[in-house]
Design a protein around this motif. Structure first.
Motif, PDB file in Angstrom:
ATOM      1  N   LEU A  25       0.804  -1.222   0.000  1.00 32.05           N
ATOM      2  CA  LEU A  25       0.000   0.000   0.000  1.00 32.05           C
ATOM      3  C   LEU A  25       0.839   1.276   0.000  1.00 32.05           C
ATOM      4  N   ASP A  27       2.361   2.886  -2.232  1.00 31.02           N
ATOM      5  CA  ASP A  27       2.073   3.811  -3.335  1.00 31.02           C
ATOM      6  C   ASP A  27       0.577   3.960  -3.593  1.00 31.02           C
ATOM      7  N   GLY A  28      -0.252   3.595  -2.617  1.00 31.66           N
ATOM      8  CA  GLY A  28      -1.692   3.731  -2.767  1.00 31.66           C
ATOM      9  C   GLY A  28      -2.319   2.547  -3.480  1.00 31.66           C
ATOM     10  N   THR A  29      -3.592   2.695  -3.827  1.00 31.36           N
ATOM     11  CA  THR A  29      -4.341   1.589  -4.433  1.00 31.36           C
ATOM     12  C   THR A  29      -4.562   1.763  -5.934  1.00 31.36           C
ATOM     13  N   GLY A  63      -9.382   1.979  -0.213  1.00 34.33           N
ATOM     14  CA  GLY A  63      -9.760   2.124  -1.616  1.00 34.33           C
ATOM     15  C   GLY A  63     -11.210   2.542  -1.774  1.00 34.33           C
TER      16      GLY A  63
END
Length: 358
Positions: A25, A27-29, A63
């Motif tokens: 996670l 770098d985000g979803t 998310g």
């Protein structure tokens, strides 16, 4: 094992899983999703509208997920859709791993057993099958109940998770396939008398491909049994994004009944039965309340959260759950009370189709 030891064991498992989840996670979803579609995947129309935007109510993984609806054919689909990496991430620890005990309790509940038996009895008017393949079988609990209604039938199960192998070891299914259904169909042409898909088709990336696979493995005159959530349910409109059967991010396609009828005909089937009465699951109010409760409660200790909750947050959560329990029980009673009405109206939240291979 005591409750204290059990909680300690879970905390240790969560702590062990946290580094992997946090790394994924970092770098985000965004990387979990494919490009957004501008046309309907069912009919090709460009007349799309947003149906809802929601979160993962079931697991609480990070998310946001969007469901679009086609103005022309009514098909509802996740847009942008999760790719393979995203599906692996959001399914992990849901049916197996951390979530296995919860799913096992749900699968063995009286409500679930009643549904299993209803599905099995639906095939009685069409003869006694010799071989039955249950696609999306999970841990094989349906097959164990269906065998009581169809003694002498050999039940096989297919799924992508490790539960299907557990089902074979426990004797709930006689043979386990752990692979995508279209891959199996290429090897098992004209093998089965019945193929069942109970709340499976909505999880697949290409529903028509799954129907073609079913046609391939069924003998001529064999039957395909499908049960799916109904995106045209009045309950879906009334409860909005809190409606349980939206089940984001797992449900990729929600197909209206008329669309499925047409697709089955195109694939070489004849629809011999269709209805919304029996497959209704009387939990709409309860599941909507649970989804709302999860959204406002402090989250539990989960490996996809950056850190374990402190004692104050855990105490607040415990008190809130205790206060909400009588309300949830009352709503479940109301769901059961309203079930006869829901089954006879468009409040039903699912439909069932039986189709014969031509």
């Amino acid at each position: 094992m005591s409750g204290r030891t059990g909680r300690g064991g879970r905390r240790a498992r969560v702590a062990a899983l946290r580094p992997r989840y946090q790394d994924e996670l970092r770098d985000g979803t965004g990387r979990f999703f494919e490009a957004r579609r501008t046309t309907c995947p069912w009919c090709g129309s460009a007349r799309l509208r947003r149906r809802l935007r929601t979160t993962d109510h079931l697991q609480g993984k990070p998310g946001h997920f969007v469901l679009d609806a086609c103005h022309d054919c009514g098909h509802v689909f996740q847009n942008p859709r999760l790719g393979d990496d995203g599906l692996e991430f959001y399914y992990r620890d849901c049916y197996d791993g951390l979530g296995r005990s919860t799913m096992t309790r749900t699968a063995g509940s009286p409500l679930a057993v009643r549904l299993y038996r209803s599905r099995a009895r639906a095939l009685l008017p069409f003869g006694r099958p010799t071989r039955w393949l249950d696609v999306g079988t999970g841990h094989g609990h349906f097959c164990a109940e269906a065998r009581k209604i169809h003694p002498g039938t050999a039940f096989h199960g297919l799924d992508l998770g490790e539960g299907v192998e557990s089902g074979a070891r426990s004797g709930r299914i006689e043979r386990a396939y752990r692979c995508p259904f279209p891959d199996l169909a290429a090897r098992l042409t004209v093998r089965y008398d019945v193929v069942s898909m109970h709340h499976y088709l909505e999880h697949t990336a290409a529903p028509r491909r799954e129907l073609a696979a079913a046609h391939r493995v069924l003998r001529p005159g064999g039957h395909l049994l499908i049960e799916v959530p109904d995106p045209q349910s009045a309950a879906a409109r009334l409860l909005g994004r809190w409606w349980g059967p939206w089940l984001q991010p797992q449900h990729l396609h929600l197909v209206p009944l008329d669309n499925l009828r047409t697709a089955l005909t195109e694939q070489g089937f004849t629809v011999v039965s269709a209805g919304r009465r029996e497959p209704h699951v009387p939990t709409d109010l309860t599941s909507a309340a649970l989804n709302l409760l999860k959204a406002v409660l402090p989250p539990p200790d989960l490996p996809w959260l950056p850190a374990s909750p402190g004692p104050v947050r855990r105490a607040v959560r415990a008190l809130a759950l205790a206060a909400a329990t009588p309300v949830l029980l009352a709503l479940f009673g109301l769901d059961l009370l309203l079930a006869p009405l829901a089954r006879r109206t468009r409040l039903s939240n699912a439909y069932r189709v039986i189709a014969r291979r031509n």
